[in-house]
Design a protein around this motif. Structure first.
Motif, mmCIF file in Angstrom:
data_model
loop_
_atom_site.group_PDB
_atom_site.id
_atom_site.type_symbol
_atom_site.label_atom_id
_atom_site.label_comp_id
_atom_site.label_asym_id
_atom_site.label_seq_id
_atom_site.Cartn_x
_atom_site.Cartn_y
_atom_site.Cartn_z
ATOM 1 N N LEU A 158 12.062 34.050 -7.270
ATOM 2 C CA LEU A 158 13.593 34.846 -6.617
ATOM 3 C C LEU A 158 13.854 36.223 -6.352
ATOM 4 C CD1 LEU A 158 13.632 31.559 -7.689
ATOM 5 C CD2 LEU A 158 15.416 32.421 -9.195
ATOM 6 N N VAL A 159 14.640 36.091 -5.173
ATOM 7 C CA VAL A 159 14.932 37.594 -4.872
ATOM 8 C C VAL A 159 16.428 38.408 -5.292
ATOM 9 C CG1 VAL A 159 14.694 39.585 -3.768
ATOM 10 C CG2 VAL A 159 13.208 37.357 -3.401
ATOM 11 N N TYR A 160 16.896 38.583 -6.670
ATOM 12 C CA TYR A 160 18.269 39.449 -7.114
ATOM 13 C C TYR A 160 18.348 40.575 -6.050
ATOM 14 C CZ TYR A 160 18.099 36.169 -10.505
ATOM 15 O OH TYR A 160 17.668 35.036 -11.353
ATOM 16 N N SER A 161 19.335 41.287 -5.206
ATOM 17 C CA SER A 161 19.674 42.364 -4.809
ATOM 18 C C SER A 161 20.265 43.101 -5.662
ATOM 19 C CB SER A 161 18.841 41.885 -3.091
ATOM 20 O OG SER A 161 19.371 43.136 -2.642
ATOM 21 N N ASN A 162 20.221 43.808 -5.501
ATOM 22 C CA ASN A 162 21.541 45.231 -5.486
ATOM 23 C C ASN A 162 21.740 46.147 -4.441
ATOM 24 O OD1 ASN A 162 22.518 48.134 -6.875
ATOM 25 N ND2 ASN A 162 22.824 47.960 -8.320
ATOM 26 N N HIS A 163 22.996 45.808 -3.133
ATOM 27 C CA HIS A 163 22.660 46.261 -2.448
ATOM 28 C C HIS A 163 24.293 47.124 -2.031
ATOM 29 C CE1 HIS A 163 22.878 47.236 1.998
ATOM 30 N NE2 HIS A 163 21.745 46.835 2.204
ATOM 31 N N SER A 164 24.424 48.643 -1.433
ATOM 32 C CA SER A 164 25.600 49.236 -1.555
ATOM 33 C C SER A 164 26.871 48.237 -0.869
ATOM 34 C CB SER A 164 25.562 50.220 -0.359
ATOM 35 O OG SER A 164 25.376 49.765 0.494
ATOM 36 N N ARG A 165 25.962 47.414 -0.241
ATOM 37 C CA ARG A 165 26.522 46.111 0.777
ATOM 38 C C ARG A 165 28.112 45.095 -0.610
ATOM 39 N NH1 ARG A 165 27.332 46.343 6.034
ATOM 40 N NH2 ARG A 165 28.384 43.905 6.476
ATOM 41 N N GLY A 166 26.827 45.223 -1.425
ATOM 42 C CA GLY A 166 27.147 44.213 -2.673
ATOM 43 C C GLY A 166 26.065 43.048 -3.000
ATOM 44 N N PHE A 167 25.704 42.502 -4.235
ATOM 45 C CA PHE A 167 24.910 41.844 -4.711
ATOM 46 C C PHE A 167 24.305 40.012 -3.629
ATOM 47 C CE2 PHE A 167 21.927 39.514 -8.241
ATOM 48 C CZ PHE A 167 22.703 38.193 -7.505
ATOM 49 N N ALA A 168 23.021 40.079 -3.977
ATOM 50 C CA ALA A 168 22.453 39.022 -3.543
ATOM 51 C C ALA A 168 21.270 38.896 -4.033
ATOM 52 C CB ALA A 168 21.693 39.239 -1.857
ATOM 53 N N LEU A 169 21.476 37.023 -3.666
ATOM 54 C CA LEU A 169 20.243 36.494 -4.090
ATOM 55 C C LEU A 169 19.490 35.197 -3.580
ATOM 56 C CD1 LEU A 169 18.302 35.173 -6.956
ATOM 57 C CD2 LEU A 169 21.267 34.429 -7.804
ATOM 58 N N CYS A 170 18.657 35.345 -3.681
ATOM 59 C CA CYS A 170 18.067 34.462 -2.613
ATOM 60 C C CYS A 170 16.874 33.194 -3.768
ATOM 61 C CB CYS A 170 16.834 34.889 -2.010
ATOM 62 S SG CYS A 170 17.670 36.011 -0.478
ATOM 63 N N SER A 171 17.370 31.756 -3.739
ATOM 64 C CA SER A 171 16.686 31.265 -4.585
ATOM 65 C C SER A 171 16.571 29.872 -3.913
ATOM 66 C CB SER A 171 17.539 30.705 -5.456
ATOM 67 O OG SER A 171 16.592 29.969 -6.294
ATOM 68 N N GLN A 172 15.963 28.816 -4.532
ATOM 69 C CA GLN A 172 15.359 28.059 -3.953
ATOM 70 C C GLN A 172 15.888 26.518 -4.326
ATOM 71 O OE1 GLN A 172 10.527 28.548 -3.761
ATOM 72 N NE2 GLN A 172 11.839 30.353 -3.846
ATOM 73 N N ARG A 173 15.332 25.366 -3.927
ATOM 74 C CA ARG A 173 14.930 24.188 -5.048
ATOM 75 C C ARG A 173 14.151 22.866 -4.864
ATOM 76 N NH1 ARG A 173 18.357 26.303 -7.053
ATOM 77 N NH2 ARG A 173 20.940 25.497 -7.348
ATOM 78 N N SER A 174 12.920 23.841 -3.303
ATOM 79 C CA SER A 174 12.285 23.396 -3.285
ATOM 80 C C SER A 174 10.995 23.993 -2.166
ATOM 81 C CB SER A 174 11.448 21.980 -2.384
ATOM 82 O OG SER A 174 12.194 21.846 -1.052
ATOM 83 N N THR A 175 9.865 24.488 -1.691
ATOM 84 C CA THR A 175 9.581 24.956 -0.272
ATOM 85 C C THR A 175 9.993 24.626 0.613
ATOM 86 O OG1 THR A 175 7.553 22.665 -0.147
ATOM 87 C CG2 THR A 175 7.052 25.065 -1.429
#
Ligand code: FAS
Ligand code: PHB
Length: 402
Positions: free
Chosen positions: A202-219
């Motif tokens: 998982l990738v949690y991103s603190n960015h000047s445009r706003g937060f983003a999160l890349c998660s998943q349910r499977s490959t």
């Protein structure tokens, strides 16, 4: 539909906490009846949590409901935090002595529903509970409506597993109910897609445009989020607009190879922190979202529902087995101790990772916060032990569950 008139434990709500509690109690020989206002298809179709703590996995083992999670779930030993042009990794095994499991709430709910149905546990869908009466009487009375007609289910104890908007918390007198709340000025726009996850972890991103999160349910199934204003409408976001904005908020090494695709589900979840105290009123106990809400940043929501259910099941089990009421007397205090710590972590991670201010000082404070927490043993240990989940205390014995 014939609904029982009397049972030992009446459960309102067939989400994760209601179904897990029903299963744990049934396996202790305790009679339960579950009343759920929506259809089974609706409940199973809700796309929500994605990360299970080690403790939740253990509670699912206790419930005999972990088989598919063990085979289909993904074990993750760490996650990434992107900020200030760099990417830091939180090693959960090294600093938290445990992995987490990526296995959607939808799947957990389907597993519990299937197993509870197979065991003949009475779960009645399409039944709207309006209130719970006689909380201090000789039996609690759960009042519900079917086809407009009012009926009652009498029970020794009622478990309010009916979520934030349910009827159970509202059945508690204002004279004893205390509520603590914080509403954030933003929500999460989430997209489920049949696309390769942006990253193995998982990738949690603190960015000047706003937060983003890349998660998943499977490959091959991704769940991605971007922070949006609290009043944003999902219709304002085409798939292309979502993917473009998500890419802008990610480091190039993750954004460039990102596979995009058609959204299978797209929705906006509001963010709030909320706790009700106490979690008991006479014969009524609050479990899961009925008693507390966390911003999903810390992946705590469903995990707290599971730990509440495990604590209450142990307490009711001791009562029915040995008339030992220690757990029932301590459930609220024990559950709230763990809940407040999860609220703190979820609040901290939300405040450190989302775009909250344009004040240059505030922005540099966020960088300093994340720099310290991802750059020191103390900081990484703090993040990791909270993310994998703090121990679940047994209200009966003071030991841990399981
Ligand atoms: P739930 O709300 O899941 O279930 C309550 C059930 O009670 C529902 O089925 C409802 O229909 C029923 N009910 C309500 N009132 C009733 C009545 N009067 N009579 C009968 N039945 C009634 N957590 C995470 O960890 N990560 C996430 O990404 C995440 N995303 C979320 C997104 C959204 C939109 C929401 C609302 C929550 C999200 N959560 C997330 C938190 C979520 O996973 C909850 O913590 C979890 O569903 C809690 O489970 P329950 O306590 O069972 O409550
Ligand atoms: C998810 O997969 O839906 C998810 C994962 C981690 C979070 C929140 C949501 O912190």
């Amino acid at each position: 539909m014939s609904i029982e008139k009397r049972t030992q434990v009446g459960i309102i709500g067939a989400g994760p906490s209601g179904q897990l509690l029903a299963r744990l109690l049934h396996r202790k020989g305790i009679d339960v009846v579950v009343l759920e206002r929506r259809s089974r298809e609706y409940v199973e179709g809700r796309i929500r949590a994605g990360v299970l703590e080690q403790g939740t996995a253990a509670v699912l083992e206790l419930a005999g409901a972990a088989e598919r999670m063990r085979t289909d779930g993904l074990e993750h030993d760490g996650f990434l935090i992107a900020f200030d042009g760099r990417v830091a990794r939180v090693d959960l095994q090294k600093y938290g002595n445990s992995p987490v499991f990526v296995y959607g709430q939808t799947e957990v709910t389907k597993d519990l529903n299937r197993l509870n149905e197979a065991d003949g546990i009475p779960v009645h869908y399409g039944v709207e509970v309006t209130t719970i009466r006689d909380l201090d009487g000789d039996a609690a009375r759960i009042v519900y409506k079917v086809d407009g007609k009012e009926h009652e289910l009498a029970c020794d104890y009622a478990a309010g597993c009916d979520g934030y908007h349910g009827a159970s918390r509202r059945s508690m007198p204002d004279s004893i109910l205390r509520e603590f709340k914080k509403t954030y000025p933003f929500g999460w726009l989430g997209v489920l897609s049949n696309t390769r996850p942006a990253s193995h972890e998982l990738v949690y991103s603190n960015h000047s445009r706003g937060f983003a999160l890349c998660s998943q349910r499977s490959t091959s199934v991704s769940r991605n989020y971007i922070q949006v204003p609290a009043d944003e409408r999902v219709e304002a976001w085409s798939d292309d607009a979502f993917w473009d904005e998500l890419r802008r908020r990610l480091p190039a090494e993750i954004a460039d190879p990102l596979e995009t695709g058609v959204s299978v589900e797209k929705s906006i979840a509001p963010l709030r922190s909320f706790i009700a105290e106490p979690l008991r009123c006479g014969r009524l106990f609050l479990v899961g979202d009925a008693g507390h809400i966390v911003p999903p940043t810390g992946a705590k929501g469903m995990n707290l529902a599971a730990s509440d259910a495990a604590m209450l099941a142990s307490s009711l089990g001791a009562f029915y087995a040995d008339r030992d009421s220690r757990g029932l007397e301590r459930y609220s205090e024990t559950a709230l101790d763990r809940i407040w710590k999860a609220e703190r972590f979820s609040w901290w991670f939300t405040m450190a990772s989302h775009r909250l201010s344009d004040n240059p000082f505030d922005l540099r404070m966020q960088v300093a916060e994340l720099d310290y927490y991802t750059g020191t043993r103390a900081g990484l240990t703090s993040i990791a032990e909270n993310y994998v989940g703090l121990p679940i205390e047994d209200p009966v014995t003071g030991g841990t569950i399981p």
